[in-house]
Write a protein that holds these residues in place. Sequence first.
Motif, PDB file in Angstrom:
ATOM      1  N   TYR A 183       0.211  -0.430  -2.433  1.00 34.47           N
ATOM      2  CA  TYR A 183       1.018   0.471  -1.611  1.00 34.47           C
ATOM      3  C   TYR A 183       2.473   0.517  -2.057  1.00 34.47           C
ATOM      4  O   TYR A 183       3.038   1.587  -2.232  1.00 34.47           O
ATOM      5  CB  TYR A 183       0.916   0.082  -0.140  1.00 34.47           C
ATOM      6  CG  TYR A 183      -0.380   0.511   0.481  1.00 34.47           C
ATOM      7  CD1 TYR A 183      -0.650   1.853   0.725  1.00 34.47           C
ATOM      8  CD2 TYR A 183      -1.374  -0.417   0.795  1.00 34.47           C
ATOM      9  CE1 TYR A 183      -1.851   2.262   1.276  1.00 34.47           C
ATOM     10  CE2 TYR A 183      -2.580  -0.018   1.350  1.00 34.47           C
ATOM     11  CZ  TYR A 183      -2.808   1.313   1.591  1.00 34.47           C
ATOM     12  OH  TYR A 183      -4.011   1.717   2.131  1.00 34.47           O
ATOM     13  N   TYR A 243      -0.575  -4.620  -0.550  1.00 34.02           N
ATOM     14  CA  TYR A 243      -1.833  -4.077  -1.040  1.00 34.02           C
ATOM     15  C   TYR A 243      -2.743  -3.740   0.136  1.00 34.02           C
ATOM     16  O   TYR A 243      -2.550  -4.227   1.258  1.00 34.02           O
ATOM     17  CB  TYR A 243      -2.579  -5.104  -1.895  1.00 34.02           C
ATOM     18  CG  TYR A 243      -1.921  -5.505  -3.191  1.00 34.02           C
ATOM     19  CD1 TYR A 243      -2.189  -4.819  -4.368  1.00 34.02           C
ATOM     20  CD2 TYR A 243      -1.059  -6.592  -3.245  1.00 34.02           C
ATOM     21  CE1 TYR A 243      -1.605  -5.211  -5.576  1.00 34.02           C
ATOM     22  CE2 TYR A 243      -0.472  -6.984  -4.438  1.00 34.02           C
ATOM     23  CZ  TYR A 243      -0.754  -6.288  -5.599  1.00 34.02           C
ATOM     24  OH  TYR A 243      -0.185  -6.678  -6.778  1.00 34.02           O
ATOM     25  N   SER A 244      -3.769  -2.946  -0.158  1.00 28.35           N
ATOM     26  CA  SER A 244      -4.881  -2.849   0.790  1.00 28.35           C
ATOM     27  C   SER A 244      -5.577  -4.190   0.835  1.00 28.35           C
ATOM     28  O   SER A 244      -5.456  -5.016  -0.079  1.00 28.35           O
ATOM     29  CB  SER A 244      -5.852  -1.751   0.359  1.00 28.35           C
ATOM     30  OG  SER A 244      -6.387  -2.032  -0.931  1.00 28.35           O
ATOM     31  N   LYS A 279      -7.511  -2.990  -3.866  1.00 31.96           N
ATOM     32  CA  LYS A 279      -7.744  -1.841  -4.742  1.00 31.96           C
ATOM     33  C   LYS A 279      -6.629  -0.802  -4.677  1.00 31.96           C
ATOM     34  O   LYS A 279      -6.481   0.006  -5.601  1.00 31.96           O
ATOM     35  CB  LYS A 279      -9.085  -1.191  -4.405  1.00 31.96           C
ATOM     36  CG  LYS A 279     -10.288  -2.075  -4.745  1.00 31.96           C
ATOM     37  CD  LYS A 279     -11.597  -1.369  -4.447  1.00 31.96           C
ATOM     38  CE  LYS A 279     -12.785  -2.242  -4.827  1.00 31.96           C
ATOM     39  NZ  LYS A 279     -14.081  -1.568  -4.588  1.00 31.96           N
ATOM     40  N   THR A 280      -5.862  -0.809  -3.598  1.00 30.00           N
ATOM     41  CA  THR A 280      -4.728   0.102  -3.476  1.00 30.00           C
ATOM     42  C   THR A 280      -3.433  -0.691  -3.446  1.00 30.00           C
ATOM     43  O   THR A 280      -3.287  -1.611  -2.642  1.00 30.00           O
ATOM     44  CB  THR A 280      -4.824   0.956  -2.200  1.00 30.00           C
ATOM     45  OG1 THR A 280      -6.001   1.763  -2.268  1.00 30.00           O
ATOM     46  CG2 THR A 280      -3.617   1.869  -2.060  1.00 30.00           C
ATOM     47  N   TRP A 333      -0.078   3.918  -4.833  1.00 24.91           N
ATOM     48  CA  TRP A 333       0.266   4.830  -3.746  1.00 24.91           C
ATOM     49  C   TRP A 333       1.576   5.555  -4.012  1.00 24.91           C
ATOM     50  O   TRP A 333       2.377   5.158  -4.853  1.00 24.91           O
ATOM     51  CB  TRP A 333       0.360   4.052  -2.431  1.00 24.91           C
ATOM     52  CG  TRP A 333       0.089   4.901  -1.227  1.00 24.91           C
ATOM     53  CD1 TRP A 333       0.981   5.356  -0.313  1.00 24.91           C
ATOM     54  CD2 TRP A 333      -1.186   5.405  -0.819  1.00 24.91           C
ATOM     55  NE1 TRP A 333       0.353   6.117   0.644  1.00 24.91           N
ATOM     56  CE2 TRP A 333      -0.982   6.161   0.354  1.00 24.91           C
ATOM     57  CE3 TRP A 333      -2.482   5.293  -1.323  1.00 24.91           C
ATOM     58  CZ2 TRP A 333      -2.009   6.807   1.024  1.00 24.91           C
ATOM     59  CZ3 TRP A 333      -3.510   5.927  -0.666  1.00 24.91           C
ATOM     60  CH2 TRP A 333      -3.270   6.672   0.500  1.00 24.91           C
ATOM     61  N   THR A 370      -5.733   2.379  -7.246  1.00 25.88           N
ATOM     62  CA  THR A 370      -4.830   3.443  -6.797  1.00 25.88           C
ATOM     63  C   THR A 370      -3.428   2.891  -6.621  1.00 25.88           C
ATOM     64  O   THR A 370      -3.246   1.848  -5.974  1.00 25.88           O
ATOM     65  CB  THR A 370      -5.301   4.035  -5.454  1.00 25.88           C
ATOM     66  OG1 THR A 370      -6.609   4.590  -5.613  1.00 25.88           O
ATOM     67  CG2 THR A 370      -4.352   5.126  -4.979  1.00 25.88           C
TER      68      THR A 370
END
Length: 276
Positions: free
Chosen positions: A137, A129-130, A134-135, A158, A156
Amino acid sequence: TMTDGNLGIGAFSTCSSISSIKLPNGITTIPKDLFYNCTNLARVDIPATVTHIEDGAFHLCENLPVEQILFEGLEYLGHNNLYRDGAASIYIPSTLRYIGCYNLRSYGPVEVTVAPGNQYFKVVGNILYSSDGKTLYCILGNPTEDFTIDNNTVETVWSHAFINSPLTNYNFPNLKEVKCYAFGRTNLSDVTIKKGVKYGENCYYFCDSTLTSVTIEEGVTELPTWCFYNCSNLKTPPTIPSSLTKLGPACFANCGFNYIKLGKSFNSFGASALSR
């Protein structure tokens, strides 16, 4: 040893005679496919000025240790540089801001450690993750058993995040964007296209053996190119909301139906959107 800093795309690809090389000082980027399929390459001396490694620069360089590619100072690592045929151990340096997801997939388990000083990534379970969560990956390695994921932090997903994985269901209530190829070739059985979420090309392509139901919420205005391409087990066309105005090219190509009922507001039918 190289003395010319002008490196071209794929310049040394498939050069099996190369076992070691020293790159010239002053370069900042290692271009795409530079050492693609250099199967005997075992050592690369990379100058400290390099911050970017483009897609596939070291693809299929199975004898090159991963730690020679992931070094402090590197900020960007494109796809297909670390992919290994077997288990892999990867250390993400503190400076790395972007890593192509295919680097973290392999035919065996992948163990990823993030440097304590890295402000961009974190690993939770088997997912990268980020740092703020929130992202999402990508999933790590090559899971073989069906799984689901539920996360109310993710906004999000990815590109290529779950591609070729046995994901059967997901729940991201705060989702805002699904990037290209994110859920391609997974084991999803039903998909809901949500209002207010941005969807990238090919996001659900080739879910051919499992996907049987697609729901499109009222308020959705378009579906992207190749969105459900080759989902051949999708035999019932989704109900199209009155808000939908556009189907991207090959959006439902090679699906299991050959008609779809469109609303009065619809005005853009992409090439081969329903071809079979």
